[in-house]
Design an enzyme around this catalytic site. Structure first.
Site, short mmCIF file in Angstrom:
data_model
loop_
_atom_site.label_atom_id
_atom_site.label_comp_id
_atom_site.label_asym_id
_atom_site.label_seq_id
_atom_site.Cartn_x
_atom_site.Cartn_y
_atom_site.Cartn_z
N SER A 153 39.30 46.45 47.02
CA SER A 153 40.00 46.75 45.77
C SER A 153 39.02 47.42 44.82
CB SER A 153 40.50 45.43 45.18
OG SER A 153 40.71 45.55 43.78
N TYR A 166 40.10 36.72 42.29
CA TYR A 166 40.49 37.85 43.14
C TYR A 166 39.33 38.84 43.29
CZ TYR A 166 43.11 42.05 44.64
OH TYR A 166 43.55 43.17 45.30
P1 NDP Z 1 51.87 42.45 48.43
O1 NDP Z 1 51.77 41.25 47.58
O2 NDP Z 1 52.96 43.43 48.18
O3 NDP Z 1 51.90 42.06 49.96
C1 NDP Z 1 50.97 41.13 50.43
C2 NDP Z 1 51.31 40.74 51.84
O4 NDP Z 1 50.40 39.71 52.23
C3 NDP Z 1 52.71 40.19 51.98
O5 NDP Z 1 53.25 40.62 53.21
C4 NDP Z 1 52.49 38.69 52.00
O6 NDP Z 1 53.43 37.98 52.75
C5 NDP Z 1 51.14 38.60 52.68
N1 NDP Z 1 50.49 37.34 52.34
C6 NDP Z 1 50.15 36.89 51.12
N2 NDP Z 1 49.66 35.65 51.22
C7 NDP Z 1 49.68 35.32 52.53
C8 NDP Z 1 49.33 34.16 53.26
N3 NDP Z 1 48.88 33.06 52.66
N4 NDP Z 1 49.49 34.17 54.60
C9 NDP Z 1 49.99 35.25 55.24
N5 NDP Z 1 50.35 36.37 54.60
C10 NDP Z 1 50.21 36.40 53.25
O7 NDP Z 1 50.44 43.17 48.27
P2 NDP Z 1 49.97 44.67 48.49
O8 NDP Z 1 50.72 45.29 49.59
O9 NDP Z 1 49.90 45.31 47.17
O10 NDP Z 1 48.45 44.42 48.92
C11 NDP Z 1 47.96 44.62 50.23
C12 NDP Z 1 46.45 44.59 50.16
O11 NDP Z 1 45.99 45.65 49.33
C13 NDP Z 1 45.89 43.32 49.55
O12 NDP Z 1 44.71 42.96 50.24
C14 NDP Z 1 45.55 43.71 48.12
O13 NDP Z 1 44.52 42.93 47.60
C15 NDP Z 1 45.13 45.15 48.34
N6 NDP Z 1 45.21 45.99 47.14
C16 NDP Z 1 46.42 46.36 46.62
C17 NDP Z 1 46.47 47.19 45.51
C18 NDP Z 1 47.78 47.63 44.92
O14 NDP Z 1 47.75 48.35 43.90
N7 NDP Z 1 48.92 47.26 45.47
C19 NDP Z 1 45.24 47.71 44.87
C20 NDP Z 1 44.04 47.24 45.49
C21 NDP Z 1 44.04 46.42 46.59
P3 NDP Z 1 54.81 37.46 52.07
O15 NDP Z 1 55.52 38.71 51.62
O16 NDP Z 1 55.46 36.75 53.19
O17 NDP Z 1 54.40 36.59 50.93
#
Ligand code: NDP
Length: 245
Positions: A153, A166
């Site tokens: 990130s 985070y």
């Molecule tokens: P979302 O919150 O939209 O999606 C996260 C995903 O991770 C979901 O599918 C969720 O599952 C899953 N997840 C969360 N907790 C768990 C858990 N305990 N066990 C298994 N699965 C889990 O996030 P993003 O798509 O935005 O983020 C994806 C990655 O990108 C992350 O690592 C985030 O830190 C990183 N990121 C995102 C940015 C952004 O602007 N979006 C910017 C910088 C980094 P469920 O839906 O079932 O809860």
């Protein structure tokens, strides 16, 4: 955006595991990889979301994916070891792993970070990533060429006020990536991280509820880097954090 021209079927014959495949960036990456010919292992917390993506991939007549329902908050080392053994017996090897799932926790002043939330964020974003990588590296070593991709990130190498647990967890993620990359230099395995940049997902909406979402990149927009790191075009790239935007 990261400049890479995606070619048809560039991931054929590859088996790729994506964590957090049910929503956001992980869902888009899993679907994109499937459309490019890969067989996908969908790991995530909410089974219904994984099943919906499974159905979408089948409806498109792409390679049948596998579903691994696992909550990274509660999963044990043995769960990951068992999963890796199942992957070897079903698929023989893993060519790619996208460690994408993570949790935001809460944005709050450092002195007010709740211990439970800090621990949960560390469990999901750091400990589970370490256990997953440890269990899956031997399976990645069974492939001819393999790619392990972590997700960082903008706050993963520069701290920012109120991003507490985070941000700390993403620094740890980058550290873990660099340690593994150095250990496996000159092997079949390359290890890198992606900084997706601001992307229109549920996580982004919870961090910035008031912003204009239409100005944000979509998960589909940022796929060139996600694909590049899984293709053989990135064989020489190791130990790097690359920006998708
Ligand atoms: P979302 O919150 O939209 O999606 C996260 C995903 O991770 C979901 O599918 C969720 O599952 C899953 N997840 C969360 N907790 C768990 C858990 N305990 N066990 C298994 N699965 C889990 O996030 P993003 O798509 O935005 O983020 C994806 C990655 O990108 C992350 O690592 C985030 O830190 C990183 N990121 C995102 C940015 C952004 O602007 N979006 C910017 C910088 C980094 P469920 O839906 O079932 O809860």
């Amino acid at each position: 955006m990261f400049d890479y021209s995606i070619t048809e079927n560039c991931l054929s014959n590859k088996t790729i595991l994506v964590t957090g495949a049910g929503a956001g960036i992980g869902r888009e990456a899993a679907l994109t990889y499937a459309k490019l010919g890969a067989t996908i292992i969908l790991l995530g917390k909410t089974v219904s979301k994984l099943e919906a993506l499974y159905d979408e991939i089948i409806a498109l007549k792409l390679a049948e994916p596998a579903i691994v329902p696992l909550d990274l908050k509660g999963a044990t080392k043995q769960n990951y070891i068992d999963m890796s053994a199942t992957i070897v017996s079903q698929f023989g090897k893993l060519d790619g792993v996208l460690l994408n799932a993570s949790m935001l926790g809460e944005l709050t002043p450092f002195t007010q970070i709740h211990e439970q939330i800090f621990n949960d964020v560390m469990q999901v974003n750091v400990t589970a990533q370490y256990l997953l990588a440890q269990a899956l590296i031997p399976t990645l070593q069974l492939a001819d060429k393999a790619s392990l991709v972590f997700t960082s990130s903008g706050v993963g190498n520069q701290g920012r006020a109120f991003w507490g647990a985070y941000s700390i967890s993403k620094f740890a993620t980058e550290g873990m990536m660099q340690v593994i990359a150095d250990e496996y230099e000159n092997s079949n395995l390359r290890v890198n991280a992606i900084n997706p940049g601001a992307t229109k997902t549920n996580m982004r909406a919870s961090a910035y509820p008031a912003e204009d979402k239409e100005a944000l990149a979509t998960p589909a927009d940022i796929m060139p880097l996600y694909v590049y790191l899984m293709t053989n075009d990135s064989l020489a790239v190791n130990g790097k954090t690359l920006k998708a935007q």
